[in-house]
Design an enzyme around this catalytic site. Structure first.
Site, PDB file in Angstrom:
ATOM      1  N   ARG A 227       0.831  -1.205   0.000  1.00 53.55           N
ATOM      2  CA  ARG A 227       0.000   0.000   0.000  1.00 53.55           C
ATOM      3  C   ARG A 227       0.863   1.251   0.000  1.00 53.55           C
ATOM      4  NH1 ARG A 227      -3.919   0.859   5.076  1.00 53.55           N
ATOM      5  NH2 ARG A 227      -5.495   2.218   4.160  1.00 53.55           N
TER       6      ARG A 227
ATOM      7  N   LEU B 294       1.080   4.904   1.265  1.00 51.67           N
ATOM      8  CA  LEU B 294       0.449   5.750   2.277  1.00 51.67           C
ATOM      9  C   LEU B 294       0.304   7.192   1.819  1.00 51.67           C
ATOM     10  CD1 LEU B 294       2.240   4.495   5.520  1.00 51.67           C
ATOM     11  CD2 LEU B 294       0.167   3.629   4.418  1.00 51.67           C
TER      12      LEU B 294
ATOM     13  N   GLN C 233      10.354   9.666  -3.314  1.00 47.19           N
ATOM     14  CA  GLN C 233      11.322   8.698  -2.802  1.00 47.19           C
ATOM     15  C   GLN C 233      11.861   7.807  -3.926  1.00 47.19           C
ATOM     16  OE1 GLN C 233      13.694   7.254  -0.047  1.00 47.19           O
ATOM     17  NE2 GLN C 233      12.116   8.681   0.580  1.00 47.19           N
TER      18      GLN C 233
ATOM     19  N   GLU D  73      14.462   1.966  -0.656  1.00 47.54           N
ATOM     20  CA  GLU D  73      15.632   1.483  -1.402  1.00 47.54           C
ATOM     21  C   GLU D  73      15.324   0.851  -2.746  1.00 47.54           C
ATOM     22  OE1 GLU D  73      18.659  -0.190   1.738  1.00 47.54           O
ATOM     23  OE2 GLU D  73      16.614  -0.243   2.551  1.00 47.54           O
TER      24      GLU D  73
END
Lengths: 170, 325, 731
Positions: C616, C618, C626, C689
């Site tokens: 999921r 958020l 990111q 990452e």
């Protein structure tokens, strides 16, 4: 030690400083203005960008004594109200860790001023000949990227920073 | 860094007197302050020349331009006279560093910036003849990817990092200096010093001489000129190889040519034969290739920088193509 | 009420970040602070003579403003860390300043403390030492096949090579592993050698520590992303109880794997503060960041793939040689992904670590995955070429249904969707198979792709919730805001769990007084701390016992029942993952276009499509940022980054190039966004990452498609792309 008179964010400051002091260390350690950041101290990252007499510079390579009498603006200087650029950065998430953000915003504001007065960048030469004499008509993505290239972001928020600048420019 | 005496000069003569007494000139400081932090430069005294009002950029009687040595890189690159008549110079300046640094650095200081050779820039390396004469040259057997193809010696293989200087070389600039013995104008091709046996000298300035201006003769090359900079990333890096190229073309024939390489020597590298080969030639890739071979004749690659020979040749052809676009 | 989770909420600390109000460790303002500067070794192995150390210390001590000079001659002895801390984590076995021997360039030799930063730096520069240098082992090649010197200092210093069994404390992450037949079968075979250089995290924030003692209580402001662990390690080094140590790390200016283990300068700062009786501030220089806070070590990998004619893998081998220091353990777990990523009946992975005279390495974004998937994904591209099968089709053909090493299913896997959606969005199916088939404006163009993958990890975490009379719900845990947006997404999770609007809720981090949380790494924070926040929020709602949907309503309820505030203030602990259930793994697909201007050797990454299956999402705004950041990080690894060392001395030389604004592509980022409740009750798997994993291979594969050149050594350099000069124009 040397006596310095600087106007910092509109406030006259009179300081006795180590002659070796950079503007960056003066701002952070003497004046407690920690919004300007040290990322490398050798002019390689742009995190320490402030404006001196209205033009963006690297405070880590500015010998404070050499700008005696100048007006310095830091990220804290804008006052309590957020300006268009700051709001755009928040809206577009133009940061992650936030450490380079003071330098990015200071540069971004300068980019808009420099473009408005017709300043060139290396990217301007890829356009038509008129661009070199008259200045670029448009603040294109390529122009923004080149003009911001002196502000490194390791988190890689570059795309959102450019979106924020284009939003603020419009 | 070591502490130092510091004063602001009010007049050129005053500045020269201070320098004659041992002070180092301080303008934008973007290179000197950095080297002082690194312990490479340890001046006992600085004389700040920022208040000498040397920033004017003015047309000269011969139809050229005189750039005050105190003009910032940004001011010079954006000046209408430079953009209009010497766009290659504007482009070269804008290829260097970043806007922040160009706003601080002066054109005089740009000429005087020191090599980026990592052995020079770090005093913990014992062997650097430029920094410590007689100590040897670590780059010869060490990291030399970014170092010289031409004009080097067994004492030093460093390159001069300035982009502006390469364009000035192609434009036949003259450097105006003011020293204890008076004023003189140094042709740019005589300004930088090849290392020879005295690599500690970067240039031919005499003691206490202050650069006051850079004079450009009128140029017919503005219409067809280009500065190409090749580096490891797309911006904010020194040149591996750069090319300043300018042509005057009439009816498809080259009538004047200037070609200078950067990043390959302790001085911008011009070869008369290369430029002469272009005169009278049609604007073709073949002509460009001939010039590329001639300007790289005599290249003496080191263990890690041999690629710069092909890169320089390809870059010359590319720059000349872009100049005539 | 609209749930907060899933909304592109602005970063909660955004205002602070755009006004300069955001505080990082070096911004800590403390009265009477003095400044510390490290002095480090310039040789790789040997020792400093005691006489020269004493003389250098005396010279520095006599310099203006110097309060103290800490050296191995006068540093109070520090305790050796317990073996369970150093056995499998890159914590140094040998305490700093414990003797005059040198094990690597950049080793701390002294600390100068003075009243101003300028005076401390100047005094430190005065210190010069007489070294007795010994031959150093600067790379694995210097170690292999040579006699191994005996351990020194009770095993604190070790030499030679070793083969660790598993990665950190994760028994099942086997670094020496195999399955299937002993011998490699026949088939279509790809075998190649790949190398990756030393990479540096290079966060823009320099590591900074401000330490001060108040009696026997030590407070440390540090740019750390492992508050709980640092408190434990610091207490151990100093020989004090953990409750005598408080760590504060309000914001961290980027970590990417660094700043997570206690590095030696932190304890030295604490010792310095105790010696001078003043708060001491120590900020690493940029050059010191290369040696003093970890790095990704070199790898050399041998990869061999064997497949049938239709591309179905028969055998996968990945053998890694990597490096660590002589004073700490670390093995870059390069081959872990090869164990499970593709269906392969036979698999062999091995890791050999050489102990060299270099600084201690540590985790760096995608540890193991980043270099390992570079080699694996390029090898798969080579197999695609050898079999004549499209690279995406090849991966689809080898997509396994379960985790082969354990036999366990995955809790959620949408990799096929990632491949197919990504290919569609990118326009992949228009790709001509042959290299050098695409050109634009006289420049070669290539398209490459790679799989992305990263484990879903979770550990135990605490979370405190405090309810105030004015109706604010404040969650807190000793986790870290390093730029991942944890303070924002935890507030979103907490708000939804408590059933309250987002403006009623805050999440605080960065203080060891908050309930313990693990290090902010391994992309685990959202799952880990999120589980605790979710638990706390749910319990808060139960304890409240009534439906309240606004701050105003809550205030009224609290006014009427003041004791309720206390009942709504409590701490919970959530656990690790269910060890018997399915495994959690995130997957994704990267597609990129690279232009290669061969005349000047320049590669430009123009556009990038990534589709990620991370459970999921958020906060889609933060998540996309990111992933773009991760891709940019991988682009640096592919084209720009290597820590430059002088090959003779091991000293740093030159500049470390990161991608600038001008280096990055246009991005198209998509998330599958299907919750996966196998790892945690929120349905997330972590995204910090995975954006980097596979990126260098996608770029290398695109470069191959553009040029026909198969480049297996990172970074891809200008020299390797440059075409030779043609005296005659190409006809």
């Amino acid at each position: 030690m040397t006596d310095l008179h600087l106007t910092v964010n509109g406030t006259p400051q009179r300081l006795s400083a180590d002659i070796r002091s950079t503007l960056l260390d003066l701002l952070r350690e003497r004046l407690g203005l920690t919004g300007t950041k040290k990322g490398c101290d050798h002019g390689l990252c742009g995190a320490c960008t402030v404006t001196v007499d209205g033009e963006r510079v690297l405070s880590c390579l500015t010998l404070a004594a050499s700008i005696d009498g100048a007006a310095v603006e830091t990220i804290e200087g804008a006052g309590a109200e957020l300006d268009t650029v700051q709001c755009a950065f928040i809206r577009h998430d133009g940061f992650q860790c936030g450490y380079c953000t003071s330098g990015q915003i200071t540069s971004a504001r300068s980019v808009l001023r420099e473009f408005a007065r017709g300043d060139l960048s290396a990217a301007s030469f890829d356009g038509c000949r008129g661009t070199v004499t008259d200045g670029p008509q448009q603040l294109s993505d390529e122009e923004i990227r080149e003009r911001m290239a002196g502000n490194i972001c390791r988190c890689g928020a570059y795309a959102n920073i450019v979106s924020a600048i284009k939003d603020a420019a419009s | 860094m070591k502490t130092f005496a510091f004063e602001h000069a009010d007049t050129v003569d005053g500045a020269v007197r201070s320098a004659a007494a041992g002070a180092r000139y301080y303008a934008g400081g973007t290179n000197l302050l950095d080297l002082m932090k690194l312990g490479v430069e340890t001046p006992g005294a600085l004389v700040d020349i920022g208040r000498l009002d040397l920033g004017a950029i003015t047309p000269t009687e011969d139809g050229g331009v005189l750039i005050g040595a105190g003009a910032t890189n940004s001011a010079a690159a954006n000046d209408p006279l430079i953009r209009g008549h010497y766009p290659m110079l504007s482009q070269a300046i804008l290829s260097g560093a970043t806007t922040q640094i160009r706003n601080m650095a002066t054109v005089g200081g740009n000429l005087l910036q020191r090599t980026r050779c990592p052995y020079f820039m770090d005093p913990s390396f014992a062997h650097c003849n430029k920094r410590d004469p007689g100590s040897g040259c670590a780059a010869l057997q060490g990291f030399n990817r970014e170092h010289a193809l031409f004009g080097a010696s067994a004492a030093c293989v460093a390159v001069h990092p300035s982009d502006m200087a390469v364009a000035l070389a192609a434009l036949d600039a003259r450097v105006h200096v003011h020293g204890p013995d008076g004023v003189r104008a140094v042709p740019i091709e005589e300004f930088f010093a090849l290392p020879g046996e005295s690599p500690e000298r970067d240039n031919t300035l005499r003691a206490a001489e202050l650069i006051t201006g850079i004079a450009l003769p009128p140029s017919t090359l503005a219409r067809n000129s280009w500065y190409l900079k090749v580096r490891d990333r797309h911006s904010y890096a020194f040149a591996l190889v750069s090319v300043a190229a300018g042509l005057d073309v009439i009816d498809g024939v080259i009538v004047a040519a200037a070609l200078a390489l950067g990043g390959v020597a302790a001085t911008p590298w011009r070869v008369a034969a290369a430029e002469e080969s272009l005169i009278g030639a049609p604007v073709t890739d073949a002509a460009f290739r001939t010039a590329a071979e001639l300007i790289t004749a005599g290249a003496a690659p080191l263990a890690q920088n041999g690629f710069k020979v092909d890169l320089a040749r390809n870059s010359v052809v590319r720059a000349l193509r872009r100049a005539v676009e | 009420m609209t749930p907060a989770v899933g909304r592109p909420v602005d970063r909660i600390e955004g205002r602070d970040k755009v006004t300069g109000a955001a505080r990082y460790a070096a911004d800590t303002v403390i009265d009477g602070v003095v400044h510390a500067v490290l002095v480090q070794s310039t040789i790789a192995k040997g020792r400093v003579t005691a006489e020269s150390m004493a003389a250098a210390a005396a010279t520095a001590a006599a310099a203006p403003g110097v309060l103290h000079v800490l050296t191995p001659l006068n540093c109070p002895p520090l305790h050796v860390l317990p073996v369970d801390m150093t056995w499998d984590l890159p914590l140094e076995r040998r305490p700093p300043l414990s003797d005059l021997t040198v094990q690597h360039v950049g080793q701390h030799l002294a600390v100068v403390i003075a009243d101003t930063p300028e005076r401390a730096a100047d005094a430190a520069a005065l210190m010069s030492f007489d070294y007795l240098a010994e031959p150093a082992q600067l790379g694995a090649a210097d170690v292999l096949g040579r006699p191994v010197p005996a351990d020194e200092k009770d095993g604190q210093i070790r030499y030679g090579t070793y083969r660790p069994d598993h990665f950190v404390k994760l028994d099942e992450e086997k670094l020496q592993d195999s399955r299937g037949a002993a011998d490699e079968p026949d088939g279509i075979r790809i075998a190649a050698r790949f190398t990756t250089p030393v990479n540096a995290h290079y966060p823009i924030e320099l590591s900074a520590t401000v330490a001060h003692w108040d009696g026997d209580m030590l407070t440390v402001h540090d740019s750390t992303r492992w508050i709980t662990g640092e408190r434990r390690a610091l207490a151990a080094y100093l020989g004090i109880a953990q409750d005598r140590v408080r760590i504060l790390s309000p914001l961290v200016g980027g970590a990417f794997g660094s700043k997570s283990f206690l590095w030696m300068h932190v304890v030295l700062c604490a010792v310095a503060a105790r010696q001078v009786g003043r708060p001491v501030k120590l900020v690493l220089t940029r050059n010191q960041m290369f040696s003093s806070t970890g790095h990704r070590p070199r790898t050399e990998q041998q990869v061999a793939l064997v497949s049938q004619a239709d591309g179905s893998l028969l055998s996968t081998e990945q053998h890694t040689l990597t490096e660590t220091s002589t004073v700490a353990h670390f093995c870059e777990p390069v081959g872990l992904t090869a164990r499970f990523l593709y269906q392969s009946p036979r698999m062999v992975v091995s890791h050999t670590v050489a102990r060299i005279n270099a600084p201690t390495p540590c985790f760096m974004r995608g540890p193991g995955e980043a270099p390992g998937m570079f080699a694996l994904e390029v090898a798969m591209d080579e197999l695609a070429e050898a079999t004549g099968i499209d690279p995406v089709t090849l991966r689809l053909r080898n997509d396994p249904a379960c985790d082969q090493p354990s036999g366990r299913a995955w809790s959620g896997k949408h990799l096929r969707d990632c491949y197919l959606q990504g290919a569609e969005r990118f326009g992949w199916w228009q790709r001509p198979a042959a290299p050098r088939a695409m050109r634009r404006n006289g420049i070669q163009v290539g398209w490459g792709m790679a799989t992305a993958s990263y484990p879903g990890r979770r550990m135990a975490s605490g979370c405190r919730v405090v309810t105030t009379r004015d109706g604010q719900i404040r969650f807190a845990a000793a986790t870290h805001e390093i730029g991942t947006g944890v303070r924002t997404v935890m507030a979103q999770v907490g708000a939804d769990a408590a059933g309250m609007p987002l403006d009623a809720v805050t999440f605080e981090s960065g203080d060891s007084l908050f309930p313990d949380a693990p290090y902010s790494g391994a992309s685990q924070t959202t799952a880990t701390v999120g589980s605790a926040v979710e638990l706390a929020g749910r319990q808060w709602r139960q304890r409240l016992g009534r439906a309240v949907t606004s701050v105003a309503e809550l205030r009224d309820v609290l006014d009427a029942d003041p004791e309720l505030c206390e009942r709504l203030t409590f701490t919970v602990t959530s656990g690790g993952p269910d060890e018997t259930g399915p495994l959690s793994q995130s997957f994704g697909a990267h597609f990129c276009e690279v232009e290669v201007d061969e005349e000047i050797g320049r590669a430009s990454v123009t556009r990038w499509t990534a589709v990620m299956d991370c459970g999921r999402v958020l906060n889609p705004k933060l998540a996309a940022n990111q992933v773009m950041g991760g891709i940019t990080f991988g682009l640096g690894m592919a084209l720009l980054e290597q820590v430059p060392y002088d090959e003779h001395t091991g000293q740093l030389i030159g500049e470390y190039y990161l991608p600038t604004h001008a280096d990055r592509p246009d991005f198209d980022i998509t998330f599958i966004d299907v919750p996966d409740y196998g790892l945690d009750p929120i349905g997330v798997r972590g995204i910090g990452e995975i954006g980097t994993c596979g990126v260098p291979a996608a770029i290398a594969n695109a470069v191959h498609h553009a040029t026909g050149k198969r480049l297996r050594d990172l970074p891809i350099t200008l020299e390797s792309l440059l075409q030779p000069f043609e005296p005659e124009p190409a006809s």
